[in-house]
Design a protein around this motif. Sequence first.
Motif, PDB file in Angstrom:
ATOM      1  N   GLN A 288       0.933  -1.114   0.117  1.00  0.00           N
ATOM      2  CA  GLN A 288      -0.018  -0.033  -0.173  1.00  0.00           C
ATOM      3  C   GLN A 288       0.664   1.223  -0.156  1.00  0.00           C
ATOM      4  OE1 GLN A 288      -3.579   1.858   2.738  1.00  0.00           O
ATOM      5  NE2 GLN A 288      -1.655   1.190   3.893  1.00  0.00           N
TER       6      GLN A 288
ATOM      7  N   LEU B 209      -3.737  -0.354   7.293  1.00  0.00           N
ATOM      8  CA  LEU B 209      -3.914  -1.426   6.176  1.00  0.00           C
ATOM      9  C   LEU B 209      -5.533  -1.708   5.974  1.00  0.00           C
ATOM     10  CD1 LEU B 209      -1.761  -3.245   4.594  1.00  0.00           C
ATOM     11  CD2 LEU B 209      -2.369  -5.011   6.395  1.00  0.00           C
TER      12      LEU B 209
ATOM     13  N   SER C 166       2.567  -1.112   4.225  1.00  0.00           N
ATOM     14  CA  SER C 166       2.097   0.024   3.873  1.00  0.00           C
ATOM     15  C   SER C 166       3.487   0.893   3.878  1.00  0.00           C
ATOM     16  CB  SER C 166       1.291   0.517   5.115  1.00  0.00           C
ATOM     17  OG  SER C 166      -0.045  -0.074   4.951  1.00  0.00           O
TER      18      SER C 166
ATOM     19  N   TYR D 281      -0.007  -3.345  -6.137  1.00  0.00           N
ATOM     20  CA  TYR D 281       0.214  -1.963  -5.430  1.00  0.00           C
ATOM     21  C   TYR D 281      -1.194  -1.357  -5.282  1.00  0.00           C
ATOM     22  CZ  TYR D 281       5.091  -2.262  -6.605  1.00  0.00           C
ATOM     23  OH  TYR D 281       6.424  -2.309  -6.863  1.00  0.00           O
ATOM     24  N   TYR D 282      -1.307  -0.625  -4.052  1.00  0.00           N
ATOM     25  CA  TYR D 282      -2.736  -0.234  -3.589  1.00  0.00           C
ATOM     26  C   TYR D 282      -2.712   1.192  -3.476  1.00  0.00           C
ATOM     27  CZ  TYR D 282      -6.889   0.558  -0.632  1.00  0.00           C
ATOM     28  OH  TYR D 282      -7.996   1.265   0.067  1.00  0.00           O
TER      29      TYR D 282
ATOM     30  N   LEU E 110      -6.440  -5.593   1.835  1.00  0.00           N
ATOM     31  CA  LEU E 110      -5.081  -6.378   1.877  1.00  0.00           C
ATOM     32  C   LEU E 110      -4.914  -6.944   3.207  1.00  0.00           C
ATOM     33  CD1 LEU E 110      -2.926  -3.127   0.920  1.00  0.00           C
ATOM     34  CD2 LEU E 110      -4.270  -4.762  -0.601  1.00  0.00           C
TER      35      LEU E 110
END
Length: 399
Positions: free
Chosen positions: A139, A145, A158, A263-264, A149
């Motif tokens: 992230q 989070l 993160s 990826y977020y 995830l």
Amino acid sequence: MGTLVPGFVAKTALAAEPGKSNVLVLIELTGGNDGLNTVIPHADDAYHKARPTLRFQKQEVLKVTEDIGLHPGMRGFQPLLNNNQLAVVQGVGYPNPDRSHFESMDVWHSADPRRKLTTGWVGRSATMLQKGVDVPIMQIGAQKLPLILQGADGGAVSVNDHQAYRLNFGTNEPTEKKARQKLMKDLAKPAADDKDSLLSFVQRRQLQTYTSLDRLQEVLGRRQEGQNPIFSSTGRFYDRTSLVARMQLIAGLISADFGTRVYYVTLDGFDTHSRQAETHRNLLGELADGIGQMFQTLQRTGHDKRVVAMTYSEFGRRVNENGSKGTDHGSGSCLFLAGPGVKGGLVGKHPSLTDLDFGDLRYHTDFRRVYAAVLDRWLGCESKRVLDGTHEPLDLFKA
């Protein structure tokens, strides 16, 4: 088991090589994106009647077909449209939709409209993604989070790009810090004649973690050196907290062969109950610029063909605009998938603006079919294990 499992896991970890596997970049549009003014049925009289102040005419939109166009603020998508690398999935939703931000986002995150699963669909895929990489899921942002995830059993981290990732050695004195770092790495080195022991496996993983942190620190350090605003190809400036800057950070990590598979990031502000026009234009512009410029960077480094970006939001907005020149919570909406590996164009029909579900667009594509396609056909994961059931994947990707 202590003598068998580590050797088996070590061999499995060699099956994938960072820098060659497909990558997914997820962008959450938080607040409920107005899909009707994102993917616009400008040829439908019902649209103009429902949106007297928010509507767009044919000559204003980015043309997708003769009847459908994209919001004019999304000029950053034009190269993707021109190259047939943008899939526009229409009428996405789930049964018995909830108009609560939190409840609906939990559904999208868990991929469970029943609301019984307590982990996220990306988190549940971590064991299948964690082959040859130490950080399969990342992230980019300062938030805790998210549910999507969770369940990754240590496989998700993160990163707040304001503060570079680093190991804390308990001292800032350079000589002592270097000595402590060498000691930790020496202790983590496995014996050459003890390849399959549990201790050797843990030591190897620890060394890989140190290496990953060093590489992440290097990429983030380079990112922090550039403090100047980003000038987009559409003529807008963005600061380093913007989605555009975060997407450039992701492009840098991918280009550095970091190995992360998912990826977020989030783009907030889509809860447009009043004065929607300018806010929505700016947000969609930032979204299109962020995705478009990420692929421009990846193309220069030769990594664009193995990356797909996907957007989603917890729900759409009502068909009729409200008295405050905004829109209220709705249900069915749209999402985008972008990249050279995507089959571009419209996916599904635009929902009817006259056959409504209590003022909402009816969905006709279950979002789990999108997830199934991403898992099975892009990430190489078994979707029925992740999604708690079988869902027919949409045809979204090239061979």
